[in-house]
Design a protein around this motif. Structure first.
Motif, PDB file in Angstrom:
ATOM      1  N   UNK A 301       0.260  -1.421   3.911  1.00  0.00           N
ATOM      2  CA  UNK A 301      -0.594  -1.261   2.754  1.00  0.00           C
ATOM      3  C   UNK A 301      -0.972   0.543   2.783  1.00  0.00           C
ATOM      4  N   UNK A 302      -1.232   0.935   1.524  1.00  0.00           N
ATOM      5  CA  UNK A 302      -1.301   2.301   1.047  1.00  0.00           C
ATOM      6  C   UNK A 302      -2.304   2.881   0.265  1.00  0.00           C
ATOM      7  N   UNK A 308       0.472   6.744  -0.606  1.00  0.00           N
ATOM      8  CA  UNK A 308       1.660   5.985  -1.297  1.00  0.00           C
ATOM      9  C   UNK A 308       2.787   6.410  -1.139  1.00  0.00           C
ATOM     10  N   UNK A 309       2.888   7.833  -1.636  1.00  0.00           N
ATOM     11  CA  UNK A 309       4.161   8.518  -1.948  1.00  0.00           C
ATOM     12  C   UNK A 309       4.716   8.780  -0.477  1.00  0.00           C
ATOM     13  N   UNK A 310       3.991   9.378   0.618  1.00  0.00           N
ATOM     14  CA  UNK A 310       4.560   9.521   1.582  1.00  0.00           C
ATOM     15  C   UNK A 310       4.992   8.510   2.455  1.00  0.00           C
ATOM     16  N   UNK A 317       5.938   1.263  -4.605  1.00  0.00           N
ATOM     17  CA  UNK A 317       5.138   0.194  -4.000  1.00  0.00           C
ATOM     18  C   UNK A 317       4.548  -0.910  -5.021  1.00  0.00           C
ATOM     19  N   UNK A 318       4.278  -1.825  -4.405  1.00  0.00           N
ATOM     20  CA  UNK A 318       4.036  -3.010  -5.315  1.00  0.00           C
ATOM     21  C   UNK A 318       2.410  -3.145  -5.670  1.00  0.00           C
ATOM     22  N   UNK A 319       1.868  -3.645  -6.674  1.00  0.00           N
ATOM     23  CA  UNK A 319       0.503  -3.629  -6.946  1.00  0.00           C
ATOM     24  C   UNK A 319       0.147  -5.201  -6.974  1.00  0.00           C
ATOM     25  N   UNK A 320      -0.863  -5.612  -6.497  1.00  0.00           N
ATOM     26  CA  UNK A 320      -1.472  -6.696  -6.533  1.00  0.00           C
ATOM     27  C   UNK A 320      -2.753  -6.718  -6.826  1.00  0.00           C
ATOM     28  N   UNK A 321      -3.391  -7.905  -7.439  1.00  0.00           N
ATOM     29  CA  UNK A 321      -4.893  -7.886  -7.379  1.00  0.00           C
ATOM     30  C   UNK A 321      -5.354  -9.076  -6.264  1.00  0.00           C
ATOM     31  N   UNK A 349      -4.386  -3.573  -4.751  1.00  0.00           N
ATOM     32  CA  UNK A 349      -3.788  -3.442  -3.512  1.00  0.00           C
ATOM     33  C   UNK A 349      -2.277  -3.153  -3.493  1.00  0.00           C
ATOM     34  N   UNK A 350      -2.190  -2.085  -2.893  1.00  0.00           N
ATOM     35  CA  UNK A 350      -0.791  -1.443  -2.907  1.00  0.00           C
ATOM     36  C   UNK A 350       0.014  -1.483  -1.627  1.00  0.00           C
TER      37      UNK A 350
END
Length: 355
Positions: A301-302, A308-310, A317-321, A349-350
């Motif tokens: 998770x990020x 997220x980038x680092x 990254x994936x994105x979810x609800x 959520x990433x």
């Protein structure tokens, strides 16, 4: 690089206990989004005695000499377990947003290398052990020590020493005996490990403060009750993380005056590292992909705007609800009762991509 580490072997074994316990992190619930709350361990105010105490000592991964000391010190086994819990939780908290998140499960190879991460593990383990023993003394969980009774404050006649202070003096004395550190080895890795262990102990000492409470007519403070108290272990963990971020890569040099080998930092013109610097010998891997040193960052998770980038190492990254429940529309009812409704909120959520 191979190394013989007779004087620091016990700390490595204590960290090995962290490896065995690292699967418990899900139970402790450190997600990185909540403030650090150290959960109470399974410890009672009464130290275990008799066969129960001896059995605990035998179950721990200690040297033969350390087991003898453990058997002579009722309450020590529980204190050792507490120090493992402290170091594990603090390590995972401090590195919750880093590529290496203190995950050691099945990857003990990292302990064999002189990375910055190994330096932090040794320092946080020795710090936790120092902290836990001092606290165990003041709480009565160890039989052979008690409260700190040597304030060393000027104008002692105007002060009344009271309450039960954390016994850091006994803790550091016992720790040296327990670790068996008598003479620094000429082996470079052993010197580095001994240095990092001492960094942990020194930073705990820095957190020892005098706390006082006033007594007297109309708050005149004619008499004060004072005691020595260690700062929360989270403060020590934060200092250690700062030292990790500024860790110094060292090499071995010979002192022309004494002929002895010493640690020197190449970026400091050959000067010895400071006593509170964490030191290491080799650069760390990236920790991006699964290896014998880490599980990688895939599926971690990020935070979209900050980590997220680092953390995802350029893989995206994936994105979810996700639906989460929370209290809302709270109202205070006379006099002291609060009523809330339950609201459902949708949030993004990433998670880092695995490839």
């Amino acid at each position: 690089m191979r190394s013989r580490l007779p004087r620091t072997a016990c700390l490595l074994r204590i960290i090995a206990l962290c490896i065995l316990l690292s699967h418990a992190a899900a139970y402790f619930g450190l997600t990185g989004r909540e403030p650090l709350v150290l959960l109470p361990g399974p410890f009672s105010n009464e130290p275990p005695t008799g066969k129960a105490h001896l059995k605990q000592c035998e179950q721990m991964t200690l040297t033969r000499r350390q087991k003898r000391l453990c058997r002579r010190e009722p309450g020590l086994a529980e204190t050792l377990r507490e120090s493992v819990r402290l170091s594990l939780l603090e390590c995972r908290y401090q590195f919750r947003n880093e590529r290496w998140n203190c995950s050691l499960d099945g990857r003990g190879s990292l302990l064999k290398r002189a990375f910055k991460e190994t330096a932090f593990l040794l320092a946080v383990s020795s710090a936790a052990l120092t902290h836990a023993i001092a606290k165990a003394c003041s709480s009565g969980r160890m039989e052979r020590c008690t409260c700190d009774d040597s304030p060393g404050i000027q104008h002692r006649e105007a002060w009344q020493w009271g309450v039960c202070g954390d016994n850091l003096k006994y803790s550091t004395k016992f720790l040296k005996k327990f670790l068996g550190q008598k003479k620094v080895s000429k082996d470079l890795r052993a010197q580095v490990d001994a240095h990092n262990i001492n960094v942990g102990i020194r930073l705990v000492k820095r957190g020892l403060e005098t706390t006082c409470k006033c007594h007297g007519v109309s708050g005149s403070c004619a008499v004060r009750t004072c005691w020595k108290q260690l700062s929360p272990f989270h403060d020590t963990g934060r200092l250690l993380k700062n030292r990790y971020d500024a860790a110094v890569r060292v090499l071995s040099v010979t002192n022309a005056a004494t002929g002895e080998t010493e640690l020197a930092g190449p970026h400091r013109h050959g000067q010895s590292p400071r006593t509170t610097d964490l030191v290491y010998l080799e650069d760390s891997p990236s920790f991006c992909r699964p290896s014998r040193y880490s599980p990688g960052t895939g599926s971690r998770s990020c935070a979209k705007d900050t980590s997220c980038q680092n953390l995802c190492c350029g893989r995206g990254y994936n994105t979810a609800m996700r639906l989460t429940s929370l209290s809302c529309h709270c109202q205070v009812r006379w006099c002291c009762h609060v009523e809330c409704q339950t609201c459902v909120r949708e949030e993004e959520v990433y998670t880092c991509k695995t490839a």
